[in-house]
Scaffold this motif. Structure first.
Motif, PDB file in Angstrom:
ATOM      1  N   LEU A 172       0.176  -1.226  -0.498  1.00  0.00           N
ATOM      2  CA  LEU A 172      -0.032   0.124  -0.042  1.00  0.00           C
ATOM      3  C   LEU A 172       0.956   1.302  -0.103  1.00  0.00           C
ATOM      4  CD1 LEU A 172      -2.697  -1.100   2.410  1.00  0.00           C
ATOM      5  CD2 LEU A 172      -2.831  -0.664  -0.075  1.00  0.00           C
ATOM      6  N   GLU A 177      -4.375   1.463  -7.018  1.00  0.00           N
ATOM      7  CA  GLU A 177      -5.570   1.105  -7.007  1.00  0.00           C
ATOM      8  C   GLU A 177      -5.958  -0.010  -6.951  1.00  0.00           C
ATOM      9  OE1 GLU A 177      -6.164   3.848 -10.835  1.00  0.00           O
ATOM     10  OE2 GLU A 177      -5.215   5.714 -10.164  1.00  0.00           O
ATOM     11  N   GLN A 204      -9.548  -2.496   2.113  1.00  0.00           N
ATOM     12  CA  GLN A 204      -9.968  -2.716   0.314  1.00  0.00           C
ATOM     13  C   GLN A 204     -11.338  -1.306   0.389  1.00  0.00           C
ATOM     14  OE1 GLN A 204     -13.552  -3.825  -0.944  1.00  0.00           O
ATOM     15  NE2 GLN A 204     -13.126  -3.368  -2.768  1.00  0.00           N
ATOM     16  N   LYS A 207      -9.574   2.000   1.733  1.00  0.00           N
ATOM     17  CA  LYS A 207      -8.490   2.672   0.606  1.00  0.00           C
ATOM     18  C   LYS A 207      -9.013   2.625  -0.889  1.00  0.00           C
ATOM     19  CE  LYS A 207      -5.457   3.506   3.158  1.00  0.00           C
ATOM     20  NZ  LYS A 207      -5.217   4.534   3.968  1.00  0.00           N
ATOM     21  N   LEU A 209      -9.901   0.369  -3.343  1.00  0.00           N
ATOM     22  CA  LEU A 209      -8.771  -0.721  -3.529  1.00  0.00           C
ATOM     23  C   LEU A 209      -9.961  -1.166  -4.639  1.00  0.00           C
ATOM     24  CD1 LEU A 209      -7.036  -1.575  -0.970  1.00  0.00           C
ATOM     25  CD2 LEU A 209      -6.458  -0.151  -3.157  1.00  0.00           C
ATOM     26  N   CYS A 211      -9.305  -5.041  -6.697  1.00  0.00           N
ATOM     27  CA  CYS A 211      -8.547  -6.368  -5.554  1.00  0.00           C
ATOM     28  C   CYS A 211      -8.619  -7.518  -6.761  1.00  0.00           C
ATOM     29  CB  CYS A 211      -8.338  -6.808  -4.343  1.00  0.00           C
ATOM     30  SG  CYS A 211      -7.841  -5.326  -2.826  1.00  0.00           S
TER      31      CYS A 211
END
Ligand SMILES: Nc1ncnc2c1ncn2[C@@H]1O[C@H](COP(=O)(O)OP(=O)(O)O)[C@@H](O)[C@H]1O
Ligand SMILES: [Mg+2]
Length: 348
Positions: A172, A177, A204, A207, A209, A211
């Motif tokens: 991280l 992204e 997740q 932030k 994100l 994945c």
């Protein structure tokens, strides 16, 4: 969840050429991936499940641009990775990171945690040099470490779960992204797995994100993912929303599934309350009875990749590779058992 994909995998194939034997001069081809089509949505966790050797890690390396596909393309935010030059590739590497399976070998034992985590910060100029320590401490706090000075220690001073937290903090550091997690909990004790899964889910969310979560463990994939792709021998045989992945009490599925997915589902132990009369509360019963069909070695040539192990196969399955059929919204199965006519019933 935004539906525009952050990453799209389009008709991707990967061949490896390997020596036939130790003393042999001749080579053979291994088709690790065969015409894979997948997309990872923004802020989505796409679970990828399949048995060992089916091509999950190969796909992870292609998504991260660590290897090039033999056919097809991988796009990140619409841009073909193979078209990126060095600066573009560096920008992409900042945006796409990886969490590895083995927390013991993924951290350099000769470097302190500070050096390990500050390295990507320096490479990508994330913060001024005089703020590196502060940033490393912030990342470690985010990963669940509250003790000051922890960044001066070495990897061997930490347990497996703690090392995986450090691996997550490092991933991280570049404020990515997209994060690819390749079996991030398989090397950990069951008691630690839940903590790491919860950390991944929290990060997740906070932030924002996207994945790709790879595992051979169906219940874990079902728990973390928004959508689940099932892989078999280098092909995707089913993609479904998490809601479609519901087991009934006897371990069978409540929705239509590819025979291979059903096979995987039936292998999951089902909790059976009061399974043993002398025990109070819920107990895990034995795994469901799964009829094991031996895996045929050798290259698949034509027809359905699952043909040799399928109990529901027909003559057509030996000759013709099934095309994807959308059985309901976002639920696609590559199997001749499902009629393409069902496509018309999808909710638009
Ligand atoms: N660098 C490589 N060279 C040759 N064969 C490879 C290489 N990487 C993977 N393979 C082969 O590709 C197939 C898929 O491997 P892999 O992606 O590691 O599967 P998984 O992660 O699902 O266990 C396997 O047959 C493996 O032996
Ligand atoms: Mg792997």
């Amino acid at each position: 969840m935004d539906n525009a994909p952050i990453c799209s995998i389009e008709d991707v194939s990967k061949l490896y050429r390997v020596k036939k034997g130790f003393f042999s001069g001749s080579t053979k081809e291994i088709k690790a991936l065969r015409k894979i089509n997948l997309r990872i949505g923004k802020r989505e966790i796409l679970g990828l499940v399949g048995e060992s050797g089916c091509g999950k890690s190969t796909l992870a390396r292609l998504v991260l641009g660590l290897e090039k596909p033999t056919g097809g393309r991988v796009r990140f935010e619409g841009i073909d990775l193979s078209s990126l030059e060095s600066q573009g590739l560096k920008r992409f590497r900042k945006k796409a990171q990886m969490v590895f399976q083995d927390p013991f070998s993924s951290l350099n034992p000769k470097k302190t945690i500070f050096k390990i985590i500050s390295q990507p910060l320096k490479i990508h100029n994330i913060c001024p040099r005089n703020q590196l320590r502060q940033e490393v401490r912030h990342l470690l706090r985010m990963a669940g470490f509250n003790n000051p000075g922890i960044e001066n220690r070495y990897p061997h001073e930490f347990s497996g779960g703690q090392r995986q937290r450090i691996g997550i903090a490092r991933a991280l550091a570049t404020r990515p992204e997209l994060v690819v997690l390749d079996e991030p909990t398989s090397a950990l004790d069951v008691s630690i797995q839940a903590q790491i899964i919860n950390l991944i889910l929290d990060l997740q969310e906070s932030k924002r994100l996207s994945c790709l979560f790879i595992s051979h463990d169906l219940p874990i994939v079902e728990f973390v993912s928004h959508r689940i792709a099932v892989m078999y021998r280098g092909t995707i045989c089913e993609i479904m929303p998490r809601e479609a992945f519901v087991l009934t009490g006897d371990g069978t599925a409540s929705q239509p599934h590819h025979p291979y997915t059903k096979f995987l589902m039936k292998s999951i132990p089902v909790p059976r309350p009061m399974a043993n009369s002398h025990c109070e509360g819920a107990e895990h019963g034995p795994a469901n009875q799964v009829e094991v069909v031996p895996v045929r070695t050798g290259e698949h040539r034509e027809g359905c990749p699952f043909f040799h192990r399928c109990r529901e196969r027909t003559g057509r399955c030996a000759r013709q590779e099934p095309a994807p059929v959308e059985v309901s919204r976002e639920h696609v199965i590559n199997c001749h058992l499902f009629s393409p006519l069902k496509r018309s019933s999808k909710a638009e």
